[in-house]
Design a protein around this motif. Structure first.
Motif, mmCIF file in Angstrom:
data_model
loop_
_atom_site.group_PDB
_atom_site.id
_atom_site.type_symbol
_atom_site.label_atom_id
_atom_site.label_comp_id
_atom_site.label_asym_id
_atom_site.label_seq_id
_atom_site.Cartn_x
_atom_site.Cartn_y
_atom_site.Cartn_z
ATOM 1 N N ARG A 1 3.817 5.102 3.200
ATOM 2 C CA ARG A 1 5.830 4.625 2.651
ATOM 3 C C ARG A 1 4.939 3.649 1.366
ATOM 4 N N SER A 2 4.379 3.617 0.572
ATOM 5 C CA SER A 2 4.023 3.076 -0.474
ATOM 6 C C SER A 2 2.819 3.569 -1.241
ATOM 7 N N THR A 3 2.582 3.446 -2.110
ATOM 8 C CA THR A 3 0.802 3.597 -3.352
ATOM 9 C C THR A 3 0.375 2.678 -2.187
ATOM 10 N N ARG B 1 3.734 11.119 -6.462
ATOM 11 C CA ARG B 1 4.708 11.889 -6.247
ATOM 12 C C ARG B 1 5.394 9.955 -5.157
ATOM 13 N N MET B 2 4.610 9.284 -4.885
ATOM 14 C CA MET B 2 4.894 7.901 -4.613
ATOM 15 C C MET B 2 5.153 6.944 -5.627
ATOM 16 N N ARG B 3 3.517 6.685 -6.464
ATOM 17 C CA ARG B 3 4.017 5.507 -7.572
ATOM 18 C C ARG B 3 5.617 5.100 -8.595
ATOM 19 N N ARG C 1 7.386 4.215 -7.164
ATOM 20 C CA ARG C 1 9.102 4.334 -5.257
ATOM 21 C C ARG C 1 8.885 2.964 -4.112
ATOM 22 N N THR C 2 8.995 2.209 -4.168
ATOM 23 C CA THR C 2 9.878 1.145 -3.008
ATOM 24 C C THR C 2 10.741 0.766 -1.731
ATOM 25 N N ASP D 1 13.458 1.870 0.772
ATOM 26 C CA ASP D 1 14.154 3.259 1.059
ATOM 27 C C ASP D 1 13.267 4.568 0.284
ATOM 28 N N ALA D 2 13.694 4.210 -1.032
ATOM 29 C CA ALA D 2 12.920 5.653 -1.530
ATOM 30 C C ALA D 2 11.586 6.096 -1.598
ATOM 31 N N ALA D 3 11.235 5.268 -1.225
ATOM 32 C CA ALA D 3 9.326 5.613 -0.674
ATOM 33 C C ALA D 3 9.323 5.774 0.255
ATOM 34 N N GLU E 1 10.096 10.080 0.255
ATOM 35 C CA GLU E 1 9.694 10.516 -0.492
ATOM 36 C C GLU E 1 8.300 10.683 0.236
#
Length: 290
Positions: free
Chosen positions: A214-216, A238-240, A242-243, A245-247, A250
């Motif tokens: 769900r997060s970096t 790929r996760m950097r 992003r927060t 719903d977008a995270a 992904e």
């Protein structure tokens, strides 16, 4: 359902953590979200050394809702008498698969100064105990008129467990392995190759742990603190940034791609999808993405 998937196909199991509050509603709701999407559901046993609704009670509710449970049972919280009593009760209620674990250390949660870490049974001892019940005998020699036939599940820790360690669990009576979380599929495949060569996955199918991030921050924590979990740079990238719903989106895509790649790894019999805190959202999304 799980038996058929293990024998004829690619098994998908999920993990469900019972709630703190003694309300059957969330357990029944989870059953509704997971039913038909996975072949069985692990019910965690006071996960992360925190008090939750009894895993046995939650497993019974899942059964009522038409979901096949895998009952986790740890030696951390039970002496040998209590463990046997719970297992006999589980069989009487219809539970047919159990996962034998040592349990997270008390220092992980709030109860280290308040509770005792019972040390009658580690994971190997618990496997042997369940195998004894399957043979119709309790630890003190009492014979069962009604025997059990539990499928016994145990943990395998990629990059950490040796072939010899896994063979010990097989010799103790284990029937099925579930691994810790995998992100670096290539590294995992390299660890698995000698396990397959030793014939271990012929003796017990192996389901690989998959967790949608769900997060970096979550990825970094697992990479730094959980033995056997290595997150590759491509997943971090790929996760950097992003927060929210977008995270989540992904993370779902990453997990689905990992599952697809694992299908082609020799010796993999399926996957075990874990999404602590959002399993009823994430597990169906991962399965649907496949």
């Amino acid at each position: 359902m799980l038996e058929t998937a293990l024998t004829d196909g690619f098994a998908i199991t999920a993990e469900f953590g019972p709630p703190l509050d003694p309300d059957p509603g969330p357990i029944r709701a989870a059953a509704g979200a997971l039913r038909g999407r996975v072949h069985a559901v692990n019910v965690t046993d006071n996960q992360a050394a925190t008090v939750k609704v009894s895993a046995l009670a939650a497993a019974a509710l899942l059964l009522q809702e038409g979901v096949e449970p895998i009952l986790q049972i740890t030696g951390r919280d039970r002496n040998a008498m209590a463990a046997q009593s719970d297992l006999l009760g589980a069989w009487a209620l219809g539970v047919r698969t159990v996962m034998a674990l040592s349990g997270d250390p008390l220092k992980v949660g709030r109860y280290e100064p308040l509770a005792t870490h019972v040390r009658d049974l580690d994971s190997l001892g618990m496997i042997r105990l369940v195998a004894g019940l399957n043979a119709g005998e309790l630890l003190a020699g009492e014979r069962l008129a009604t025997g059990t036939s539990f499928r016994i599940v145990g943990a395998a820790n990629p990059l950490v467990d040796s072939v010899q360690r896994l063979e010990q669990k097989l010799e103790a009576g284990l029937h099925l392995f579930q691994t810790n979380i995998v992100y670096d599929v290539d590294r995992f495949a390299a660890w698995l190759a000698p396990v397959v060569a030793a014939g271990i996955t012929d003796r017990a199918p192996l389901l690989v742990g998959v967790t949608p991030p769900r997060s970096t921050r979550m990825l970094q924590h697992m990479h730094d603190n959980i033995p056997g979990v290595e997150v590759d740079e491509a997943t971090f990238a790929r996760m950097r940034g992003r927060t929210g719903d977008a995270a989540k989106a992904e993370g779902i895509a990453i997990a689905a791609e990992i599952v697809s790649r694992l299908r082609d790894v020799p010796g993999v019999g399926g996957v075990h999808v874990m999404a602590p805190g959002w399993e009823t959202e994430a597990v169906p999304a991962v399965v649907d993405a496949l």
